[in-house]
Design an enzyme around this catalytic site. Structure first.
Site, PDB file in Angstrom:
ATOM      1  N   LYS A   1       0.829  -1.201   0.000  1.00  0.00           N
ATOM      2  CA  LYS A   1       0.000   0.000   0.000  1.00  0.00           C
ATOM      3  C   LYS A   1       0.877   1.270   0.000  1.00  0.00           C
ATOM      4  O   LYS A   1       2.097   1.197   0.166  1.00  0.00           O
ATOM      5  CB  LYS A   1      -0.930  -0.022   1.213  1.00  0.00           C
ATOM      6  CG  LYS A   1      -1.970  -1.158   1.155  1.00  0.00           C
ATOM      7  CD  LYS A   1      -2.796  -1.104  -0.105  1.00  0.00           C
ATOM      8  CE  LYS A   1      -4.094  -1.870  -0.095  1.00  0.00           C
ATOM      9  NZ  LYS A   1      -4.085  -3.286   0.203  1.00  0.00           N
TER      10      LYS A   1
HETATM   11  C1  LIG Z   1      -5.404  -4.064   0.790  1.00  0.00           C
HETATM   12  C2  LIG Z   1      -6.871  -3.883   0.859  1.00  0.00           C
HETATM   13  C3  LIG Z   1      -7.626  -4.318   1.963  1.00  0.00           C
HETATM   14  C4  LIG Z   1      -7.089  -5.195   3.042  1.00  0.00           C
HETATM   15  O1  LIG Z   1      -5.944  -4.807   3.642  1.00  0.00           O
HETATM   16  P1  LIG Z   1      -4.908  -5.865   4.295  1.00  0.00           P
HETATM   17  O2  LIG Z   1      -4.093  -4.960   5.135  1.00  0.00           O
HETATM   18  O3  LIG Z   1      -4.132  -6.500   3.196  1.00  0.00           O
HETATM   19  O4  LIG Z   1      -5.712  -6.822   5.103  1.00  0.00           O
HETATM   20  C5  LIG Z   1      -8.970  -4.018   1.981  1.00  0.00           C
HETATM   21  N1  LIG Z   1      -9.560  -3.335   0.991  1.00  0.00           N
HETATM   22  C6  LIG Z   1      -8.882  -2.929  -0.089  1.00  0.00           C
HETATM   23  C7  LIG Z   1      -9.582  -2.156  -1.147  1.00  0.00           C
HETATM   24  C8  LIG Z   1      -7.523  -3.201  -0.196  1.00  0.00           C
HETATM   25  O5  LIG Z   1      -6.861  -2.823  -1.297  1.00  0.00           O
END
Ligand SMILES: *Cc1c(COP(=O)(O)O)cnc(C)c1O
Length: 396
Positions: free
Chosen positions: A186
Site C-alpha cells: 500500500k
Molecule cells: C489491501 C486492501 C484491503 C485489506 O488490507 P490488508 O491490510 O491486506 O488486510 C482491503 N480493501 C482494499 C480495497 C484493499 O486494497
C-alpha cells in the site's frame, strides 16, 4: 503506490527505538518502554492528518474493516452493500461477523453506483461500504444522502486511496467510519497493519475495546480491566506501528511523487483517440497511486493490455480477468466454499452470485486498464514509460 520502495533511515530509527526498549506490545509495560508508544503516536499523527477526532490502529486493513463493522453493531444476518470491483477483504470482513455481503454495480467512477445502492437497500441493510479503488473515490455525497434517508452507516474502504480527498475532506473521513490498510504494497506500509478513523466516540470506543478482547482500557493495570462486551484480538505490534509512524510522516512526500509521475503518463495518453479516463467525482482529488483508463470495447482493451505487456510496460492490470479484485473470479464466495459451517443467515440469504446480472459493472471493468504508479522511477524512466505506452496505444 508502494511505500516500501522508499524504506530507509527514518523507518529504521523508529523500529530501533522499539528494539532498544524491548517492549513490542502497544499496551502496558509502562516502566520498561522508555517513553515509546509507537501505536499511540501513529494514531495521534493519523488523527491530525485525516482531521478526525479518533484513529485506531489494528493488525491489517481487513481487521480494520472487520472492527469498523463490529463497532457499528453489525452482526449475524445484517446486510452490507459493497461494490463488485473491490478486494476480497471487503466481503471477508462482512462474512467474519456472520453478516451478508450484498454486491452492487459500479459506475464510471469504478466504485459504487448510488442508483444500484438505492435498489439494493432492504430492511436488513445496515452499512453501505464504498471502496475507493486504485486511488480514486466513489461519489460520496449521493451515497451519504441514501444512508441518511435509510438510517444506514457509511463506511469508506480507503485502503487503496490514502491521501486522496473529496470536497476538501481526506478520504475515509467523509463517512461515519473510514478504513486504511498498511500492508506491504500500500501507499504507506507497516509491513502489516491497518487503521480506522471516525468522529463518532461510541464507534471509536467500541473499536478500541473490540480489537483487544473487549478490554475496557481503563486504569493502568491491564490485569484488572473488565470486558463490557465480547471482543477479539486485532492488535498491531509496536514494531509494525513504528514502521508505519515513519511512513505516515512521509505520506505527503509520496503523494507528490505519485502525482508528478501520474501526470507525465496521463499527459502522454490524453491526446490518443479512443482513450478515456475514469471519472473522478466533482470535488475529488485522487491519491495518484494508479492511472486508470478505458477503451471503447473489451477486445481493444484486451489487445492493449497484451500490447503493453509485450512492450515491457509492467504493473498494468486488466481487472476483468483478475482473481482478487472482480466478482467474476470469486468462486469461493459464489460457491460458499468455507472450511467450517457458515452462519445460518449466510447460508440462507447470500445471493447466488453465479446467476447475478452485473452487466453494468462488466461494461466498465471489461474496458478498464489500471497502471501502477511507482515512487522509485527516475524522471527519465517515467518519460520512457509514457512514450512506450503512448506508442502501443496509438498503434491500436
Ligand atoms: C489491501 C486492501 C484491503 C485489506 O488490507 P490488508 O491490510 O491486506 O488486510 C482491503 N480493501 C482494499 C480495497 C484493499 O486494497
Amino acid at each position: 503506490m508502494p511505500g516500501f520502495e522508499l524504506f530507509g533511515e527514518q523507518e529504521k530509527k523508529e523500529v530501533q527505538d522499539v528494539l532498544d526498549s524491548g517492549v513490542l506490545m502497544r499496551y502496558g509495560f509502562d516502566g520498561m518502554r522508555q517513553g515509546h508508544w509507537k501505536a499511540r503516536e501513529m494514531e495521534t499523527a493519523l488523527r491530525a492528518r485525516m482531521d478526525t477526532k479518533y484513529a485506531h490502529l489494528v493488525s491489517s486493513g481487513t481487521a480494520a474493516l472487520t472492527v469498523a463493522l463490529a463497532s457499528a453493531g453489525v452482526g449475524a444476518g445484517d446486510e452490507v452493500i459493497l461494490p463488485t470491483f473491490t478486494f476480497v477483504a471487503s466481503f471477508e470482513a462482512v462474512l467474519a461477523l456472520g453478516a451478508i455481503p450484498i454486491l452492487a454495480d459500479i459506475d464510471a467512477t469504478l466504485t459504487l453506483d448510488p442508483q444500484a445502492v438505492e435498489k439494493a437497500v432492504t430492511h436488513k441493510t445496515k452499512v453501505v461500504m464504498p471502496v475507493h479503488m486504485c486511488g480514486s473515490m466513489a461519489d460520496l455525497e449521493p451515497l451519504k444522502t441514501i444512508c441518511d434517508n435509510h438510517g444506514l452507516v457509511l463506511l469508506e474502504d480507503a485502503c487503496q486511496a490514502i491521501g486522496g480527498s473529496y470536497k476538501g475532506k481526506p478520504l475515509g473521513s467523509f463517512g461515519d467510519l473510514g478504513c486504511f490498510s498498511f500492508d506491504y504494497v500500500k501507499t504507506i506500509t507497516c509491513g502489516e497493519g491497518g487503521a480506522l478513523i471516525t468522529n463518532n466516540e461510541k464507534y471509536y470506543l467500541n473499536a478500541d475495546h473490540y480489537s483487544d478482547h473487549g478490554h475496557d482500557h481503563l486504569g493502568t493495570d491491564r490485569g484488572a480491566e473488565t470486558h463490557p462486551f465480547l471482543g477479539y484480538n486485532y492488535r498491531i505490534s509496536e514494531l509494525h506501528a513504528a514502521t508505519g509512524l515513519a511512513q505516515l510522516r512521509r505520506l505527503d512526500e509520496f503523494l507528490e511523487i505519485q502525482e508528478r509521475n501520474y501526470t507525465v503518463i496521463r499527459k502522454a495518453l490524453e491526446p490518443i483517440d479512443g482513450i478515456t479516463f475514469r471519472t473522478v467525482p466533482e470535488g475529488g482529488v485522487e491519491n495518484y497511486s494508479f492511472l486508470s483508463f478505458l477503451l471503447s470495447t473489451e477486445e481493444k482493451t484486451r489487445s492493449s493490455h497484451k500490447g503493453l505487456n509485450a512492450a515491457g510496460v509492467d504493473g498494468c492490470f486488466y481487472w476483468f480477468d483478475n482473481n482478487w479484485h472482480y466478482y467474476r473470479k470469486w468462486e469461493h464466495l459464489t460457491h460458499k466454499k468455507s472450511l467450517g459451517n457458515l452462519s445460518q443467515e449466510v447460508k440462507e440469504r447470500l445471493p447466488d452470485y453465479s446467476q447475478a446480472d452485473f452487466s453494468k459493472s462488466d461494461h466498465w471493468i471489461s474496458r478498464t486498464i489500471s497502471c501502477l504508479i511507482k515512487l522509485s522511477w527516475t524522471e527519465e524512466e517515467v518519460r520512457e514509460r509514457a512514450k512506450k505506452m503512448a506508442a502501443v496505444l496509438s498503434a491500436l
